[in-house]
Design an enzyme around this catalytic site. Structure first.
Site, PDB file in Angstrom:
ATOM      1  N   ASP A 305       0.849  -1.190   0.000  1.00 12.99           N
ATOM      2  CA  ASP A 305       0.000   0.000   0.000  1.00 12.99           C
ATOM      3  C   ASP A 305       0.880   1.234   0.000  1.00 12.99           C
ATOM      4  O   ASP A 305       1.491   1.530   1.007  1.00 12.99           O
ATOM      5  CB  ASP A 305      -0.974  -0.005   1.176  1.00 12.99           C
ATOM      6  CG  ASP A 305      -0.332  -0.405   2.514  1.00 12.99           C
ATOM      7  OD1 ASP A 305       0.698  -1.103   2.544  1.00 12.99           O
ATOM      8  OD2 ASP A 305      -0.898  -0.019   3.540  1.00 12.99           O
ATOM      9  N   GLU A 502      12.697   1.698   7.231  1.00 15.82           N
ATOM     10  CA  GLU A 502      11.774   0.667   6.744  1.00 15.82           C
ATOM     11  C   GLU A 502      11.933   0.409   5.248  1.00 15.82           C
ATOM     12  O   GLU A 502      11.564  -0.645   4.753  1.00 15.82           O
ATOM     13  CB  GLU A 502      10.321   1.057   7.040  1.00 15.82           C
ATOM     14  CG  GLU A 502       9.877   2.319   6.313  1.00 15.82           C
ATOM     15  CD  GLU A 502       8.381   2.579   6.399  1.00 15.82           C
ATOM     16  OE1 GLU A 502       7.684   1.784   7.025  1.00 15.82           O
ATOM     17  OE2 GLU A 502       7.940   3.581   5.819  1.00 15.82           O
TER      18      GLU A 502
END
Length: 549
Positions: A305, A502
Protein backbone atom coordinates in the site's frame (compact mmCIF):
# COMPACT_ATOMS: atom_id res chain seq x y z
CA UNK A 1 -21.30 -9.32 8.76
CA UNK A 2 -23.34 -8.90 5.61
CA UNK A 3 -24.05 -11.83 3.32
CA UNK A 4 -20.76 -13.05 1.80
CA UNK A 5 -22.52 -15.05 -0.91
CA UNK A 6 -23.66 -11.93 -2.80
CA UNK A 7 -22.71 -11.97 -6.47
CA UNK A 8 -19.07 -11.14 -7.06
CA UNK A 9 -20.08 -9.71 -10.45
CA UNK A 10 -22.18 -6.90 -9.07
CA UNK A 11 -21.02 -3.45 -10.23
CA UNK A 12 -21.85 -2.06 -6.78
CA UNK A 13 -19.85 -3.19 -3.77
CA UNK A 14 -21.81 -6.04 -2.17
CA UNK A 15 -19.20 -8.07 -0.35
CA UNK A 16 -18.94 -8.80 3.38
CA UNK A 17 -18.20 -6.11 5.94
CA UNK A 18 -16.89 -6.93 9.41
CA UNK A 19 -18.09 -4.31 11.86
CA UNK A 20 -15.68 -2.67 14.27
CA UNK A 21 -15.93 -1.41 17.88
CA UNK A 22 -17.70 1.91 18.78
CA UNK A 23 -14.44 3.46 20.00
CA UNK A 24 -13.06 3.44 16.43
CA UNK A 25 -15.69 5.73 14.89
CA UNK A 26 -15.25 8.21 17.77
CA UNK A 27 -11.48 8.26 17.28
CA UNK A 28 -12.08 8.94 13.58
CA UNK A 29 -13.98 12.07 14.66
CA UNK A 30 -11.00 13.09 16.79
CA UNK A 31 -8.71 12.48 13.81
CA UNK A 32 -10.80 14.76 11.58
CA UNK A 33 -11.11 17.44 14.27
CA UNK A 34 -7.32 17.52 14.74
CA UNK A 35 -6.84 17.91 10.98
CA UNK A 36 -9.36 20.79 10.84
CA UNK A 37 -7.82 22.53 13.85
CA UNK A 38 -4.08 22.08 13.26
CA UNK A 39 -3.99 21.63 9.48
CA UNK A 40 -2.24 19.00 7.32
CA UNK A 41 1.38 19.85 8.16
CA UNK A 42 3.01 16.91 10.01
CA UNK A 43 -0.43 15.32 10.40
CA UNK A 44 -0.28 11.54 10.94
CA UNK A 45 -3.86 10.18 11.05
CA UNK A 46 -2.83 6.84 12.60
CA UNK A 47 -1.58 8.60 15.73
CA UNK A 48 -5.11 9.52 16.82
CA UNK A 49 -6.74 6.18 16.08
CA UNK A 50 -4.23 4.54 18.46
CA UNK A 51 -5.19 6.74 21.42
CA UNK A 52 -6.66 4.96 24.43
CA UNK A 53 -9.27 6.51 26.70
CA UNK A 54 -8.65 7.64 30.28
CA UNK A 55 -12.31 7.20 31.18
CA UNK A 56 -15.29 5.53 29.51
CA UNK A 57 -16.44 6.33 25.99
CA UNK A 58 -19.76 8.00 26.84
CA UNK A 59 -18.14 10.48 29.30
CA UNK A 60 -15.42 11.28 26.74
CA UNK A 61 -18.00 11.77 23.96
CA UNK A 62 -20.04 14.13 26.15
CA UNK A 63 -16.95 16.21 26.92
CA UNK A 64 -16.08 16.31 23.22
CA UNK A 65 -19.59 17.47 22.28
CA UNK A 66 -19.30 20.37 24.78
CA UNK A 67 -16.08 21.75 23.28
CA UNK A 68 -16.62 25.35 22.06
CA UNK A 69 -16.46 25.72 18.27
CA UNK A 70 -16.30 28.75 15.99
CA UNK A 71 -18.88 29.57 13.31
CA UNK A 72 -17.23 27.03 10.96
CA UNK A 73 -17.46 24.30 13.62
CA UNK A 74 -13.70 24.30 14.27
CA UNK A 75 -12.37 23.75 17.81
CA UNK A 76 -9.57 26.11 18.88
CA UNK A 77 -6.06 24.68 19.13
CA UNK A 78 -5.84 25.47 22.85
CA UNK A 79 -9.19 23.82 23.72
CA UNK A 80 -8.45 20.73 21.62
CA UNK A 81 -4.98 20.31 23.12
CA UNK A 82 -6.42 20.50 26.66
CA UNK A 83 -9.18 18.02 25.80
CA UNK A 84 -6.73 15.49 24.33
CA UNK A 85 -4.40 15.72 27.33
CA UNK A 86 -7.27 15.29 29.79
CA UNK A 87 -9.16 12.43 28.14
CA UNK A 88 -6.59 10.34 26.24
CA UNK A 89 -3.41 8.40 26.77
CA UNK A 90 -0.87 8.78 23.96
CA UNK A 91 -0.66 6.51 20.94
CA UNK A 92 1.50 3.54 21.84
CA UNK A 93 1.11 4.01 25.62
CA UNK A 94 -0.79 0.71 25.71
CA UNK A 95 2.38 -1.08 24.53
CA UNK A 96 4.95 -1.19 27.31
CA UNK A 97 8.66 -1.95 27.16
CA UNK A 98 9.60 -5.59 27.63
CA UNK A 99 13.17 -6.83 27.99
CA UNK A 100 13.48 -9.97 25.86
CA UNK A 101 14.69 -12.75 28.19
CA UNK A 102 16.73 -14.45 25.46
CA UNK A 103 18.69 -11.33 24.49
CA UNK A 104 22.42 -11.40 25.14
CA UNK A 105 24.76 -8.67 23.94
CA UNK A 106 26.87 -11.06 21.83
CA UNK A 107 25.28 -14.48 21.35
CA UNK A 108 27.54 -17.49 21.23
CA UNK A 109 28.26 -18.34 17.57
CA UNK A 110 26.85 -15.01 16.29
CA UNK A 111 27.44 -14.47 12.54
CA UNK A 112 30.51 -16.72 12.23
CA UNK A 113 31.13 -15.76 8.56
CA UNK A 114 31.51 -12.05 9.37
CA UNK A 115 35.29 -11.53 9.50
CA UNK A 116 35.46 -7.75 9.06
CA UNK A 117 35.62 -6.11 12.54
CA UNK A 118 33.79 -2.95 11.40
CA UNK A 119 30.88 -4.98 10.04
CA UNK A 120 30.78 -7.16 13.17
CA UNK A 121 30.64 -4.07 15.41
CA UNK A 122 27.75 -2.65 13.37
CA UNK A 123 25.93 -6.01 13.29
CA UNK A 124 26.07 -6.12 17.09
CA UNK A 125 24.53 -2.61 17.20
CA UNK A 126 21.74 -3.80 14.88
CA UNK A 127 21.30 -6.91 17.03
CA UNK A 128 21.02 -4.65 20.13
CA UNK A 129 18.02 -2.88 18.53
CA UNK A 130 15.85 -5.92 19.36
CA UNK A 131 15.90 -4.65 22.96
CA UNK A 132 14.53 -1.23 21.88
CA UNK A 133 11.81 -2.76 19.68
CA UNK A 134 10.50 -5.32 22.17
CA UNK A 135 7.05 -4.63 23.69
CA UNK A 136 4.07 -6.31 25.33
CA UNK A 137 0.48 -5.22 25.77
CA UNK A 138 -0.14 -3.27 28.97
CA UNK A 139 -2.23 -5.20 31.55
CA UNK A 140 -4.84 -2.42 31.16
CA UNK A 141 -5.57 -3.64 27.62
CA UNK A 142 -6.89 -6.93 28.95
CA UNK A 143 -8.55 -5.41 32.02
CA UNK A 144 -10.43 -2.65 30.15
CA UNK A 145 -10.33 -3.65 26.50
CA UNK A 146 -13.17 -1.23 25.61
CA UNK A 147 -10.83 1.73 26.24
CA UNK A 148 -8.21 0.52 23.73
CA UNK A 149 -7.84 -0.21 20.04
CA UNK A 150 -4.90 -2.51 20.83
CA UNK A 151 -5.90 -6.18 21.04
CA UNK A 152 -4.83 -8.17 24.14
CA UNK A 153 -2.11 -10.26 22.48
CA UNK A 154 -0.82 -12.84 24.98
CA UNK A 155 2.95 -12.66 24.38
CA UNK A 156 5.64 -10.06 23.82
CA UNK A 157 6.29 -8.74 20.33
CA UNK A 158 8.95 -7.01 18.27
CA UNK A 159 7.82 -4.21 15.99
CA UNK A 160 7.89 -5.65 13.41
CA UNK A 161 9.70 -8.94 13.90
CA UNK A 162 11.69 -10.94 11.36
CA UNK A 163 13.69 -14.08 10.82
CA UNK A 164 16.68 -12.01 11.89
CA UNK A 165 15.69 -12.95 15.42
CA UNK A 166 16.87 -16.45 14.55
CA UNK A 167 20.23 -15.08 13.37
CA UNK A 168 20.36 -13.39 16.80
CA UNK A 169 19.66 -16.78 18.45
CA UNK A 170 16.47 -15.28 19.98
CA UNK A 171 14.31 -18.34 19.45
CA UNK A 172 12.09 -17.65 22.45
CA UNK A 173 11.22 -14.15 21.22
CA UNK A 174 10.54 -15.44 17.68
CA UNK A 175 8.24 -18.12 19.14
CA UNK A 176 6.39 -15.47 21.19
CA UNK A 177 5.65 -13.49 18.02
CA UNK A 178 4.36 -16.60 16.25
CA UNK A 179 2.24 -17.45 19.32
CA UNK A 180 0.58 -14.01 19.06
CA UNK A 181 -0.20 -14.63 15.38
CA UNK A 182 -1.64 -18.07 16.19
CA UNK A 183 -3.85 -16.36 18.82
CA UNK A 184 -5.17 -13.96 16.14
CA UNK A 185 -5.93 -16.82 13.74
CA UNK A 186 -7.73 -18.77 16.48
CA UNK A 187 -9.84 -15.71 17.35
CA UNK A 188 -10.44 -14.12 13.93
CA UNK A 189 -9.63 -16.84 11.38
CA UNK A 190 -6.61 -15.08 9.89
CA UNK A 191 -3.52 -13.05 10.79
CA UNK A 192 -4.72 -9.47 11.09
CA UNK A 193 -2.96 -6.60 9.30
CA UNK A 194 -1.95 -5.51 12.82
CA UNK A 195 -3.00 -6.21 16.42
CA UNK A 196 -5.53 -3.37 16.54
CA UNK A 197 -9.33 -3.53 16.60
CA UNK A 198 -9.59 -1.63 13.30
CA UNK A 199 -7.66 -4.40 11.50
CA UNK A 200 -10.18 -7.18 12.21
CA UNK A 201 -11.57 -6.74 8.70
CA UNK A 202 -8.41 -7.49 6.74
CA UNK A 203 -5.47 -9.87 6.76
CA UNK A 204 -1.86 -9.53 5.86
CA UNK A 205 -0.02 -11.77 3.36
CA UNK A 206 -0.07 -15.38 4.61
CA UNK A 207 3.48 -16.03 5.78
CA UNK A 208 2.78 -17.56 9.20
CA UNK A 209 3.56 -21.09 7.98
CA UNK A 210 6.99 -19.89 6.79
CA UNK A 211 7.69 -18.50 10.27
CA UNK A 212 6.64 -21.74 12.00
CA UNK A 213 8.75 -23.83 9.66
CA UNK A 214 11.79 -21.55 10.05
CA UNK A 215 11.61 -21.81 13.86
CA UNK A 216 11.07 -25.57 13.76
CA UNK A 217 14.09 -26.07 11.51
CA UNK A 218 16.26 -24.14 14.00
CA UNK A 219 14.86 -25.51 17.24
CA UNK A 220 13.02 -28.79 16.54
CA UNK A 221 10.17 -27.39 18.69
CA UNK A 222 7.48 -30.04 18.14
CA UNK A 223 5.11 -28.39 20.64
CA UNK A 224 5.04 -25.25 18.49
CA UNK A 225 4.28 -27.34 15.39
CA UNK A 226 1.36 -29.08 17.11
CA UNK A 227 0.01 -25.76 18.43
CA UNK A 228 0.35 -24.06 15.06
CA UNK A 229 -1.07 -26.75 12.78
CA UNK A 230 -4.82 -26.21 13.45
CA UNK A 231 -4.33 -22.44 13.09
CA UNK A 232 -2.48 -22.84 9.78
CA UNK A 233 -5.27 -25.05 8.43
CA UNK A 234 -7.80 -22.43 9.55
CA UNK A 235 -5.81 -19.64 7.87
CA UNK A 236 -5.58 -21.70 4.67
CA UNK A 237 -9.37 -22.06 4.69
CA UNK A 238 -9.73 -18.27 5.00
CA UNK A 239 -7.60 -17.70 1.90
CA UNK A 240 -9.11 -20.47 -0.24
CA UNK A 241 -12.84 -19.90 0.33
CA UNK A 242 -15.46 -17.13 0.28
CA UNK A 243 -14.57 -13.87 -1.41
CA UNK A 244 -10.84 -14.65 -1.52
CA UNK A 245 -11.40 -17.68 -3.75
CA UNK A 246 -11.44 -17.21 -7.53
CA UNK A 247 -12.18 -20.09 -9.95
CA UNK A 248 -10.64 -19.74 -13.42
CA UNK A 249 -11.08 -21.86 -16.56
CA UNK A 250 -7.88 -21.96 -18.57
CA UNK A 251 -7.52 -22.18 -22.37
CA UNK A 252 -7.64 -26.00 -22.20
CA UNK A 253 -10.95 -25.97 -20.33
CA UNK A 254 -9.37 -26.95 -17.00
CA UNK A 255 -10.76 -25.36 -13.85
CA UNK A 256 -8.29 -23.89 -11.32
CA UNK A 257 -8.74 -22.24 -7.94
CA UNK A 258 -6.74 -19.15 -7.04
CA UNK A 259 -6.83 -16.50 -4.32
CA UNK A 260 -7.02 -12.71 -4.36
CA UNK A 261 -6.87 -9.92 -1.82
CA UNK A 262 -10.33 -8.93 -0.63
CA UNK A 263 -10.79 -6.93 2.58
CA UNK A 264 -14.04 -7.22 4.53
CA UNK A 265 -14.45 -3.45 4.62
CA UNK A 266 -15.92 -0.78 2.33
CA UNK A 267 -15.46 2.43 4.30
CA UNK A 268 -12.41 4.65 4.85
CA UNK A 269 -9.70 2.76 6.76
CA UNK A 270 -9.89 4.15 10.31
CA UNK A 271 -6.12 4.60 10.61
CA UNK A 272 -6.14 6.66 7.37
CA UNK A 273 -9.73 7.87 7.33
CA UNK A 274 -9.01 11.48 6.36
CA UNK A 275 -6.60 10.35 3.63
CA UNK A 276 -9.06 7.85 2.14
CA UNK A 277 -11.86 10.44 2.08
CA UNK A 278 -9.54 12.78 0.21
CA UNK A 279 -8.70 10.02 -2.32
CA UNK A 280 -12.42 9.34 -2.88
CA UNK A 281 -13.41 13.02 -3.01
CA UNK A 282 -13.26 13.14 -6.83
CA UNK A 283 -15.97 10.45 -7.01
CA UNK A 284 -19.52 11.77 -6.73
CA UNK A 285 -21.48 8.52 -6.48
CA UNK A 286 -21.54 7.07 -2.90
CA UNK A 287 -21.54 3.54 -4.38
CA UNK A 288 -18.33 4.30 -6.30
CA UNK A 289 -16.74 5.61 -3.12
CA UNK A 290 -17.75 2.47 -1.25
CA UNK A 291 -16.20 0.31 -3.97
CA UNK A 292 -12.99 2.36 -3.90
CA UNK A 293 -12.75 2.00 -0.11
CA UNK A 294 -12.92 -1.79 -0.56
CA UNK A 295 -10.11 -1.62 -3.13
CA UNK A 296 -7.99 0.60 -0.86
CA UNK A 297 -8.40 -1.75 2.14
CA UNK A 298 -7.65 -4.76 -0.09
CA UNK A 299 -4.43 -3.14 -1.31
CA UNK A 300 -3.53 -2.61 2.36
CA UNK A 301 -4.22 -6.32 2.92
CA UNK A 302 -1.55 -7.07 0.31
CA UNK A 303 1.11 -5.10 2.22
CA UNK A 304 1.79 -3.17 -1.02
CA UNK A 305 0.00 0.00 0.00
CA UNK A 306 0.23 1.63 -2.42
CA UNK A 307 1.57 0.72 -5.85
CA UNK A 308 0.75 1.17 -9.53
CA UNK A 309 0.54 -2.61 -9.47
CA UNK A 310 -3.08 -2.24 -8.28
CA UNK A 311 -4.04 0.82 -10.37
CA UNK A 312 -5.66 1.05 -13.81
CA UNK A 313 -4.22 4.54 -14.21
CA UNK A 314 -0.72 4.80 -12.73
CA UNK A 315 -1.19 8.46 -11.80
CA UNK A 316 -4.57 8.10 -10.09
CA UNK A 317 -4.97 6.25 -6.77
CA UNK A 318 -8.75 6.37 -7.21
CA UNK A 319 -8.37 3.76 -9.99
CA UNK A 320 -7.27 1.02 -7.55
CA UNK A 321 -8.87 -2.30 -8.53
CA UNK A 322 -7.04 -4.73 -6.25
CA UNK A 323 -9.92 -7.22 -6.06
CA UNK A 324 -9.86 -7.67 -9.87
CA UNK A 325 -6.26 -8.91 -9.83
CA UNK A 326 -4.86 -12.39 -9.22
CA UNK A 327 -1.54 -11.63 -7.50
CA UNK A 328 1.46 -13.83 -8.27
CA UNK A 329 3.00 -13.43 -4.81
CA UNK A 330 -0.18 -14.16 -2.83
CA UNK A 331 -0.72 -17.41 -4.71
CA UNK A 332 2.96 -18.30 -4.29
CA UNK A 333 2.64 -17.75 -0.53
CA UNK A 334 -0.44 -19.99 -0.42
CA UNK A 335 1.39 -22.69 -2.40
CA UNK A 336 4.22 -22.44 0.13
CA UNK A 337 1.67 -22.60 2.95
CA UNK A 338 0.31 -25.87 1.50
CA UNK A 339 3.81 -27.33 1.27
CA UNK A 340 4.62 -26.12 4.80
CA UNK A 341 1.42 -27.57 6.27
CA UNK A 342 2.15 -30.89 4.54
CA UNK A 343 5.69 -30.91 5.98
CA UNK A 344 4.60 -29.84 9.49
CA UNK A 345 1.69 -32.31 9.54
CA UNK A 346 4.10 -35.12 8.69
CA UNK A 347 6.39 -34.00 11.54
CA UNK A 348 3.38 -34.03 13.90
CA UNK A 349 2.31 -37.52 12.76
CA UNK A 350 -0.82 -36.23 10.99
CA UNK A 351 -0.28 -38.24 7.81
CA UNK A 352 -3.73 -37.79 6.25
CA UNK A 353 -3.41 -33.98 6.63
CA UNK A 354 0.08 -34.16 5.09
CA UNK A 355 -1.24 -36.04 2.05
CA UNK A 356 -4.22 -33.69 1.62
CA UNK A 357 -2.07 -30.56 1.58
CA UNK A 358 0.58 -32.15 -0.63
CA UNK A 359 -2.17 -32.83 -3.19
CA UNK A 360 -3.49 -29.25 -2.82
CA UNK A 361 0.04 -27.94 -3.47
CA UNK A 362 0.37 -30.10 -6.60
CA UNK A 363 -2.93 -28.75 -7.98
CA UNK A 364 -1.90 -25.14 -7.25
CA UNK A 365 1.52 -25.67 -8.85
CA UNK A 366 -0.14 -26.90 -12.04
CA UNK A 367 -2.58 -23.97 -11.99
CA UNK A 368 0.29 -21.56 -11.36
CA UNK A 369 2.16 -22.54 -14.50
CA UNK A 370 -1.03 -22.43 -16.53
CA UNK A 371 -2.09 -18.89 -15.56
CA UNK A 372 0.87 -16.82 -14.29
CA UNK A 373 3.93 -17.95 -16.25
CA UNK A 374 4.95 -15.82 -19.23
CA UNK A 375 7.46 -17.75 -21.34
CA UNK A 376 8.53 -14.77 -23.44
CA UNK A 377 9.40 -12.65 -20.37
CA UNK A 378 10.53 -15.61 -18.21
CA UNK A 379 8.54 -14.17 -15.32
CA UNK A 380 5.29 -14.88 -13.49
CA UNK A 381 2.80 -12.07 -14.06
CA UNK A 382 -0.23 -10.83 -12.13
CA UNK A 383 -3.49 -11.39 -14.02
CA UNK A 384 -6.36 -8.96 -14.42
CA UNK A 385 -9.63 -10.88 -14.16
CA UNK A 386 -13.24 -10.25 -15.17
CA UNK A 387 -16.33 -11.88 -13.77
CA UNK A 388 -18.36 -14.35 -15.86
CA UNK A 389 -20.89 -15.20 -13.15
CA UNK A 390 -20.88 -15.27 -9.37
CA UNK A 391 -18.90 -18.53 -9.40
CA UNK A 392 -16.41 -18.17 -12.25
CA UNK A 393 -13.93 -15.59 -13.49
CA UNK A 394 -11.77 -15.35 -16.59
CA UNK A 395 -8.34 -13.85 -17.15
CA UNK A 396 -8.58 -10.75 -19.33
CA UNK A 397 -4.81 -10.17 -19.57
CA UNK A 398 -1.49 -10.46 -17.76
CA UNK A 399 0.05 -7.29 -16.33
CA UNK A 400 3.34 -7.05 -18.25
CA UNK A 401 4.73 -4.19 -16.16
CA UNK A 402 7.78 -5.06 -14.11
CA UNK A 403 7.43 -5.59 -10.36
CA UNK A 404 9.68 -7.43 -7.92
CA UNK A 405 6.67 -9.67 -7.15
CA UNK A 406 7.03 -11.19 -10.67
CA UNK A 407 10.06 -13.08 -9.32
CA UNK A 408 8.74 -14.18 -5.89
CA UNK A 409 7.72 -17.73 -7.02
CA UNK A 410 11.42 -18.57 -7.38
CA UNK A 411 11.41 -18.57 -3.56
CA UNK A 412 9.00 -21.53 -3.55
CA UNK A 413 10.33 -25.09 -3.79
CA UNK A 414 8.54 -26.30 -6.97
CA UNK A 415 10.04 -23.46 -9.03
CA UNK A 416 13.69 -23.67 -7.96
CA UNK A 417 14.93 -26.11 -10.62
CA UNK A 418 18.30 -25.26 -12.20
CA UNK A 419 16.91 -24.65 -15.70
CA UNK A 420 14.04 -22.45 -14.53
CA UNK A 421 16.29 -20.53 -12.12
CA UNK A 422 18.69 -19.76 -14.98
CA UNK A 423 15.87 -18.38 -17.15
CA UNK A 424 14.35 -16.28 -14.37
CA UNK A 425 17.75 -15.05 -13.20
CA UNK A 426 18.57 -13.76 -16.71
CA UNK A 427 15.16 -12.08 -16.81
CA UNK A 428 15.79 -10.40 -13.45
CA UNK A 429 19.28 -9.30 -14.54
CA UNK A 430 17.91 -7.53 -17.64
CA UNK A 431 14.71 -6.23 -15.99
CA UNK A 432 16.08 -2.92 -14.73
CA UNK A 433 14.88 -3.75 -11.21
CA UNK A 434 18.36 -4.60 -9.89
CA UNK A 435 19.86 -1.22 -8.98
CA UNK A 436 23.00 0.15 -7.36
CA UNK A 437 21.69 -0.36 -3.81
CA UNK A 438 19.23 -3.25 -4.11
CA UNK A 439 16.12 -4.40 -5.97
CA UNK A 440 13.48 -1.79 -6.81
CA UNK A 441 9.84 -2.62 -6.18
CA UNK A 442 8.78 -1.52 -9.68
CA UNK A 443 10.01 0.53 -12.62
CA UNK A 444 7.30 3.20 -12.28
CA UNK A 445 8.18 6.31 -10.29
CA UNK A 446 4.65 7.16 -9.15
CA UNK A 447 5.46 8.70 -5.76
CA UNK A 448 3.77 5.71 -4.08
CA UNK A 449 5.95 3.93 -1.55
CA UNK A 450 5.68 0.48 -3.20
CA UNK A 451 7.04 1.77 -6.49
CA UNK A 452 10.41 2.88 -7.90
CA UNK A 453 12.91 3.83 -6.54
CA UNK A 454 11.98 2.25 -3.20
CA UNK A 455 13.29 -1.13 -2.14
CA UNK A 456 11.95 -3.07 0.86
CA UNK A 457 13.84 -5.55 3.02
CA UNK A 458 11.41 -8.53 2.80
CA UNK A 459 11.44 -8.45 -1.02
CA UNK A 460 15.27 -8.32 -1.11
CA UNK A 461 15.42 -11.25 1.29
CA UNK A 462 13.04 -13.49 -0.67
CA UNK A 463 14.75 -12.90 -4.03
CA UNK A 464 18.27 -13.24 -2.58
CA UNK A 465 17.30 -16.40 -0.68
CA UNK A 466 15.65 -17.86 -3.81
CA UNK A 467 18.78 -17.32 -5.91
CA UNK A 468 21.14 -18.52 -3.16
CA UNK A 469 19.41 -21.86 -2.57
CA UNK A 470 18.91 -22.73 -6.23
CA UNK A 471 22.06 -24.85 -6.46
CA UNK A 472 23.45 -22.70 -9.30
CA UNK A 473 26.82 -21.04 -8.57
CA UNK A 474 25.92 -18.26 -11.00
CA UNK A 475 22.67 -17.57 -9.16
CA UNK A 476 24.47 -17.72 -5.80
CA UNK A 477 26.95 -15.10 -7.01
CA UNK A 478 24.10 -12.83 -8.10
CA UNK A 479 22.41 -13.30 -4.72
CA UNK A 480 25.63 -12.39 -2.91
CA UNK A 481 26.12 -9.30 -5.07
CA UNK A 482 22.58 -8.01 -4.38
CA UNK A 483 22.99 -8.81 -0.66
CA UNK A 484 26.29 -6.87 -0.59
CA UNK A 485 24.65 -3.82 -2.17
CA UNK A 486 21.72 -3.96 0.25
CA UNK A 487 23.96 -4.34 3.32
CA UNK A 488 26.09 -1.38 2.16
CA UNK A 489 23.08 0.92 1.76
CA UNK A 490 21.77 -0.09 5.20
CA UNK A 491 25.19 0.58 6.72
CA UNK A 492 25.60 3.95 4.98
CA UNK A 493 22.10 5.02 6.08
CA UNK A 494 22.84 3.93 9.65
CA UNK A 495 26.10 5.86 9.75
CA UNK A 496 24.35 8.96 8.41
CA UNK A 497 21.19 8.91 10.55
CA UNK A 498 21.86 6.49 13.43
CA UNK A 499 18.73 4.57 12.37
CA UNK A 500 17.68 1.53 10.36
CA UNK A 501 14.86 2.50 7.99
CA UNK A 502 11.77 0.67 6.74
CA UNK A 503 12.63 1.24 3.04
CA UNK A 504 15.54 2.56 0.95
CA UNK A 505 16.06 4.42 -2.32
CA UNK A 506 17.85 1.72 -4.30
CA UNK A 507 19.32 4.24 -6.77
CA UNK A 508 21.27 6.07 -4.06
CA UNK A 509 23.39 4.15 -1.57
CA UNK A 510 22.60 5.23 1.99
CA UNK A 511 19.37 7.11 1.15
CA UNK A 512 16.14 5.95 2.76
CA UNK A 513 12.89 5.75 0.80
CA UNK A 514 9.99 8.16 0.50
CA UNK A 515 6.30 8.25 -0.36
CA UNK A 516 3.44 6.72 1.60
CA UNK A 517 0.78 8.19 3.84
CA UNK A 518 2.81 8.49 7.02
CA UNK A 519 6.18 9.67 8.29
CA UNK A 520 8.68 6.95 7.25
CA UNK A 521 9.35 4.62 10.15
CA UNK A 522 12.76 4.02 11.71
CA UNK A 523 13.98 1.35 14.01
CA UNK A 524 13.02 -1.09 12.07
CA UNK A 525 12.36 -4.78 12.71
CA UNK A 526 12.32 -6.31 9.26
CA UNK A 527 15.23 -4.19 8.04
CA UNK A 528 17.35 -5.24 11.03
CA UNK A 529 16.33 -8.85 10.63
CA UNK A 530 17.12 -9.06 6.92
CA UNK A 531 20.57 -7.49 7.36
CA UNK A 532 21.41 -10.02 10.09
CA UNK A 533 20.01 -12.93 8.04
CA UNK A 534 22.06 -11.88 4.99
CA UNK A 535 25.22 -11.51 7.06
CA UNK A 536 24.58 -14.96 8.52
CA UNK A 537 24.25 -16.46 5.01
CA UNK A 538 27.00 -14.62 3.14
CA UNK A 539 29.26 -13.23 5.87
CA UNK A 540 31.62 -10.34 5.14
CA UNK A 541 35.30 -10.98 4.33
CA UNK A 542 38.09 -8.90 5.92
CA UNK A 543 38.97 -7.22 2.65
CA UNK A 544 35.48 -6.40 1.30
CA UNK A 545 34.78 -2.67 1.32
CA UNK A 546 31.80 -1.46 3.29
CA UNK A 547 31.44 2.09 2.03
CA UNK A 548 29.20 2.95 -0.93
CA UNK A 549 32.02 3.57 -3.39
Amino acid sequence: MSNPSSSSCSVADSGPVTSTIPLISFLEQIQETVLNTFGPKNFDPKLYIDFSLRSNLSITKQAFAKLPRNSNGVVSANELQKFIQEYFNGAGDDLIYFHPPDFVAEPNGFLPKVKNPEVRAWALQVHALWKNLSRRASPAVKEQSELHTLLPIPESCVIPGSRGLLASHMHRTATAIVTNLIYLVEKYGFVLNGARAYYTNRSQPPLLSSMVQAIYKRTGDLNLVKKALPALIKEHEFWTSGMHKVTIHDSKGCSHNFSRYYAMWNKPRPESSTTDKETASKLSDPADKQKLYREVASAAESGWDFSTRWMRNSSDLATLTTTSILPVDLNAYILKMELDISFLAKVAGENSVAIKFHEAAQAREKAFSSIFWNEKMSQWLDCWITCKDNQTWEVSHQNQNLFVSNFIPLWIKPFDSASLTKKVMKSLESSGLVCAAGIATSLTNSGEQWDYPNGWAPMQHMIIEALAKSGSMEAYSMAEEIATRWIRTNYAGYKKTGEMHEKYDVEKCGEFGSGGEYIPQTGFGWTNGVVLALLEEFGWPHDRKLDCS
